[in-house]
Motif scaffolding. Structure first.
Motif, PDB file in Angstrom:
ATOM      1  N   UNK A 175      18.234  37.221   2.452  1.00 58.80           N
ATOM      2  CA  UNK A 175      18.646  36.073   3.258  1.00 58.80           C
ATOM      3  C   UNK A 175      17.497  35.385   3.979  1.00 58.80           C
ATOM      4  N   UNK A 176      16.690  36.108   4.735  1.00 53.77           N
ATOM      5  CA  UNK A 176      15.562  35.463   5.423  1.00 53.77           C
ATOM      6  C   UNK A 176      14.582  34.805   4.466  1.00 53.77           C
ATOM      7  N   UNK A 177      14.409  35.370   3.267  1.00 54.00           N
ATOM      8  CA  UNK A 177      13.484  34.793   2.301  1.00 54.00           C
ATOM      9  C   UNK A 177      14.042  33.520   1.667  1.00 54.00           C
ATOM     10  N   UNK A 178      15.346  33.463   1.478  1.00 53.67           N
ATOM     11  CA  UNK A 178      15.964  32.348   0.767  1.00 53.67           C
ATOM     12  C   UNK A 178      16.529  31.268   1.684  1.00 53.67           C
ATOM     13  N   UNK A 179      16.702  31.548   2.953  1.00 47.38           N
ATOM     14  CA  UNK A 179      17.386  30.598   3.825  1.00 47.38           C
ATOM     15  C   UNK A 179      16.577  29.330   4.053  1.00 47.38           C
ATOM     16  N   UNK A 180      17.295  28.250   4.251  1.00 48.89           N
ATOM     17  CA  UNK A 180      16.666  26.981   4.594  1.00 48.89           C
ATOM     18  C   UNK A 180      16.578  26.783   6.104  1.00 48.89           C
ATOM     19  N   UNK A 181      17.093  27.735   6.857  1.00 50.57           N
ATOM     20  CA  UNK A 181      17.095  27.640   8.323  1.00 50.57           C
ATOM     21  C   UNK A 181      15.877  28.332   8.915  1.00 50.57           C
TER      22      UNK A 181
END
Length: 398
Positions: free
Chosen positions: A136-142
């Motif tokens: 999640x942290x690697x792929x998130x746009x946030x």
């Protein structure tokens, strides 16, 4: 093993309790599922390969679903709809068949639920945690500060206990199937319900009584089929609703109880396959279709399917099913050139198998070994035929 005379056609009242302690009679007139299992130390020789095959077919289907080029998915969905929607029910009826053997051997709700928990939760907890904290942290746009403080991030951990949440904040927003991190998790709740209902059946002893269980199952089948035909209850959309795949689990239980009376014959398999395809293409027959679908599934498990050494070093099927969806979504997100499903599949399968192997050897297998420490040693019941003289269980009404 002592061979008992071939029994007459059984009726509900004449059949004994079908616990693992009452090993069914081996028929002389045909090879039954039970005959094959007895010849292979109590298991179907093809069950392991079948689980792997079903898992890999689901990976292939999801590659078609998630690839940017949707032409392959449209073709498969348009021409092989019945087979596609049967994949998850096949998993569930196979699970019902296999789990029943475990339940009847242990005859303990505590042991049964502990076994199921050790099989399901450790790998699931690791997968959910890794998705939330690494993928999640690697792929998130946030921004990461926002990602780690949203309600959606924290609620994702509910997947560990069956509170299904498929989205992580800002993840996979631009994929062809946006936002969904792990679409495979939708089957968690039905699976948990199956095990809880099975535990209730064990506590009530109904699952140990072949006749009473069969009568209850047939009554439920009649009621559900009528509801399906009259009101559309259980009709599939893109997939079967949860109540249908739960029903298929209990069809697998029924098949296990009657395994000594079900012939393992290729012509019967061909007939069941045709019936399954026909029934699954007709509205109102989704519950009745469980009969031929379950037969086809269990029959395949009775075959000596080809063994692939790389895939026979552990039970990788659960890991493949659990891990493949986020891997496919990640590849689509990171490599836009993977537009066609077969390129996506070609790159995904080695990763999925490698991570599934790690999951089995580092998480799942060590977790299963804990049952020797958690639970008292189980004494196997004496194996006797239900028709064998002197067996007290033969006098118990079905």
């Amino acid at each position: 093993m002592t061979h008992s005379p071939t029994p007459a056609a059984p009726g509900i009242g004449a059949l004994a309790s079908a616990s693992e302690a009452t090993m069914p009679v081996r028929h002389r007139n045909f090879r039954s599922f039970d005959t094959v299992m007895q010849e292979n130390r109590g298991v179907g020789p093809g069950f392991d390969a079948l689980r792997i095959a079903l898992a890999l077919v689901i990976v292939t289907y999801h590659s078609l679903l998630l690839a940017p080029d949707s032409s392959g998915f449209d073709f498969i969905s348009g021409n092989f709809y019945q087979f596609i929607i049967a994949l998850v029910p096949m998993f569930f009826c196979l699970s019902g068949f296999l789990v029943t053997g475990s339940a009847l051997r242990t005859r303990s709700v505590k042991v049964f639920l502990t076994y199921r928990g050790l099989r399901i939760f450790p790998a699931l907890a690791v997968e959910v945690t890794l998705c939330a904290l690494l993928l999640g942290p690697f792929m998130t746009s946030l921004p990461l500060a926002e990602y780690f403080t949203t309600k959606q991030f924290f609620s994702y951990f509910g997947n560990i206990i069956g509170v299904v949440r498929m989205e992580l904040p800002g993840v996979f927003l631009d994929n062809p199937l946006p936002k969904i991190v792990n679409g495979s998790l939708w089957t968690l709740q039905p699976e948990f319900y199956c095990y809880l209902i099975m535990a209730a059946l064990m506590a009530s002893t109904l699952v140990y009584r072949r006749g009473w269980y069969s009568a209850t199952f047939m009554a439920a089948t009649a009621l559900l089929t009528a509801s399906n035909a009259l009101f559309g209850y259980g009709n599939p959309g893109d997939l079967f609703p949860p109540n249908v795949i739960i029903y298929y689990f209990f069809a697998g239980i029924a098949a296990y109880h009657w395994r000594a009376w079900i012939p393992a014959h290729p012509l019967l398999f061909a007939l069941a396959l045709a019936m399954a395809a026909l029934m699954l293409s007709r509205q109102g027959l989704v519950y009745l279709a469980a009969i031929p679908v379950t037969y086809c599934t269990v029959y395949a498990g009775m075959l000596r399917l080809p063994r692939i050494p790389l895939l026979q070093k552990g039970d990788y099927s659960y890991g493949i099913y659990l891990l493949h969806f986020p891997i496919l979504q990640s590849l689509v997100h990171l490599f836009p050139f993977l537009r066609t499903w077969w390129l996506l599949l070609l790159l995904a399968v080695p990763l999925v198998i490698a991570l599934s192997a790690l999951s089995w050897h580092w998480i799942e297998k060590p977790s299963l070994q804990l049952k020797k420490r958690i639970l008292p040693r189980q004494t196997p019941p004496q194996v006797m035929s239900a028709a064998q003289p002197g067996n007290p269980l033969a006098r118990i009404g079905g």
